[in-house]
Design a protein around this motif. Structure first.
Motif, PDB file in Angstrom:
ATOM      1  N   MET A 167       0.824  -1.211   0.000  1.00  9.59           N
ATOM      2  CA  MET A 167       0.000   0.000   0.000  1.00  9.59           C
ATOM      3  C   MET A 167       0.856   1.258   0.000  1.00  9.59           C
ATOM      4  O   MET A 167       0.572   2.213  -0.728  1.00  9.59           O
ATOM      5  CB  MET A 167      -0.923   0.013   1.239  1.00  9.59           C
ATOM      6  N   GLU A 168       1.901   1.242   0.817  1.00  9.00           N
ATOM      7  CA  GLU A 168       2.751   2.429   0.907  1.00  9.00           C
ATOM      8  C   GLU A 168       3.448   2.715  -0.423  1.00  9.00           C
ATOM      9  O   GLU A 168       3.452   3.852  -0.907  1.00  9.00           O
ATOM     10  CB  GLU A 168       3.782   2.271   2.028  1.00  9.00           C
ATOM     11  N   LEU A 169       4.015   1.669  -1.002  1.00 13.01           N
ATOM     12  CA  LEU A 169       4.697   1.840  -2.297  1.00 13.01           C
ATOM     13  C   LEU A 169       3.712   2.271  -3.385  1.00 13.01           C
ATOM     14  O   LEU A 169       3.983   3.173  -4.180  1.00 13.01           O
ATOM     15  CB  LEU A 169       5.345   0.518  -2.731  1.00 13.01           C
ATOM     16  N   HIS A 170       2.581   1.599  -3.388  1.00 10.84           N
ATOM     17  CA  HIS A 170       1.585   1.814  -4.436  1.00 10.84           C
ATOM     18  C   HIS A 170       1.041   3.250  -4.401  1.00 10.84           C
ATOM     19  O   HIS A 170       0.919   3.915  -5.428  1.00 10.84           O
ATOM     20  CB  HIS A 170       0.456   0.792  -4.251  1.00 10.84           C
ATOM     21  N   TYR A 171       0.744   3.691  -3.174  1.00  5.71           N
ATOM     22  CA  TYR A 171       0.163   5.033  -3.016  1.00  5.71           C
ATOM     23  C   TYR A 171       1.217   6.147  -3.129  1.00  5.71           C
ATOM     24  O   TYR A 171       1.070   7.089  -3.912  1.00  5.71           O
ATOM     25  CB  TYR A 171      -0.553   5.120  -1.666  1.00  5.71           C
ATOM     26  N   SER A 172       2.287   5.995  -2.344  1.00  3.80           N
ATOM     27  CA  SER A 172       3.229   7.118  -2.231  1.00  3.80           C
ATOM     28  C   SER A 172       4.272   7.165  -3.348  1.00  3.80           C
ATOM     29  O   SER A 172       4.902   8.198  -3.565  1.00  3.80           O
ATOM     30  CB  SER A 172       3.925   7.098  -0.865  1.00  3.80           C
ATOM     31  N   LYS A 173       4.464   6.061  -4.053  1.00  5.11           N
ATOM     32  CA  LYS A 173       5.423   6.063  -5.167  1.00  5.11           C
ATOM     33  C   LYS A 173       4.718   5.968  -6.524  1.00  5.11           C
ATOM     34  O   LYS A 173       4.838   6.863  -7.356  1.00  5.11           O
ATOM     35  CB  LYS A 173       6.421   4.899  -5.031  1.00  5.11           C
ATOM     36  N   HIS A 174       3.989   4.863  -6.738  1.00  2.00           N
ATOM     37  CA  HIS A 174       3.343   4.683  -8.049  1.00  2.00           C
ATOM     38  C   HIS A 174       2.299   5.771  -8.325  1.00  2.00           C
ATOM     39  O   HIS A 174       2.368   6.486  -9.314  1.00  2.00           O
ATOM     40  CB  HIS A 174       2.698   3.300  -8.144  1.00  2.00           C
TER      41      HIS A 174
END
Ligand code: MN
Length: 246
Positions: free
Chosen positions: A68-75
């Motif tokens: 979730m963190e990668l998906h939201y804050s990066k992607h």
């Protein structure tokens, strides 16, 4: 000679006057360009990067906090930043996303991919919630029953559509122009609002089936990720879109 200049001046004024109802400053600037008429009025919008609305671990154990963190804050943030940069100073900068998508075929692939990436994820986050949060409304359930036979059968058909996406893409529940429901899939970051979509309409439910959405936890088991999605669907949001977008 004087008469000609007066004529040109008057024409310019007339053109400007004709174009003023389209409220935004951008429309006024465009008023003298006769070959690019603005045919659709809209209220200018600021495109914002919305809060997730819940914590990164809220969808555990079905979607893990790290994903979730990668998906939201990066992607997602990446798509948003790219989109904002790409449309800066262009005529679509402050257009509502629906209007941008309606004419997306006139934009570059770069704008199309990043506009879709920005918008689709906003829908996706909102149509998920912690397990057991809500149920389909009676009205939505009735329409789903009428269209797909039963809620279970709808889930099966939607799941099969999602599992059938080759490569990166999305699965959708769409409300079409005539009010009927349909299940569809799109490639990359395309969505049903785009003029190039095979099945067009308002998205009621979105499922991201890109590898970045599940690979850390599920690896090659995309089907398990898709089956678990039903445990964290925010039906309240789907009910709202269904009721609103008619
Ligand atoms: Mn994604």
């Amino acid at each position: 000679m004087k008469q000609i200049s007066i004529f040109i001046f008057t024409s310019a004024l007339l053109l400007a006057a004709c174009a003023t109802p389209t409220s935004s400053n951008k429309s006024k600037e465009k008023a003298t360009t006769v070959d690019t008429p603005l045919t659709e009025e809209y209220t200018p919008v600021e495109h914002i990067f919305e809060d997730l609305g819940y914590s990164y671990d809220a969808l555990e154990p079905y979607i893990d906090a790290e994903t979730m963190e990668l998906h939201y804050s990066k992607h997602h943030k990446g798509y948003y930043n790219n989109f904002m940069e790409a449309v800066k100073g262009t005529e679509i900068e402050n257009q509502p996303m629906q209007l941008i998508f309606k004419h997306i075929s006139s934009q570059s692939d770069y704008v199309r991919n990043n506009a879709g990436g920005y918008y689709n994820h906003t829908l996706f986050w909102a149509n998920m919630a912690p397990e057991g949060y809500s149920q389909p409304s009676e009205e939505l359930k009735q329409t789903i029953n009428d269209t797909f036979g039963s809620l279970d059968n709808f889930k099966k058909e939607f799941g099969n559509k999602a599992k059938g996406v080759f490569g990166s893409g999305w699965a959708w529940l769409v409300k079409q122009k005539d009010g009927s429901l349909a299940i569809s899939a799109t490639s990359n970051q395309d969505n049903p609002l785009m003029d190039i979509a095979e099945v067009k309409g308002v998205p009621l439910l979105a499922l991201d089936v890109w590898e970045h959405a599940y690979y850390l936890k599920y690896q090659n088991k995309r089907a398990d990720y898709i089956d678990n999605f039903w445990k964290i669907v925010n039906w309240e949001e789907v009910n709202r879109r269904f009721k609103e977008e008619r």
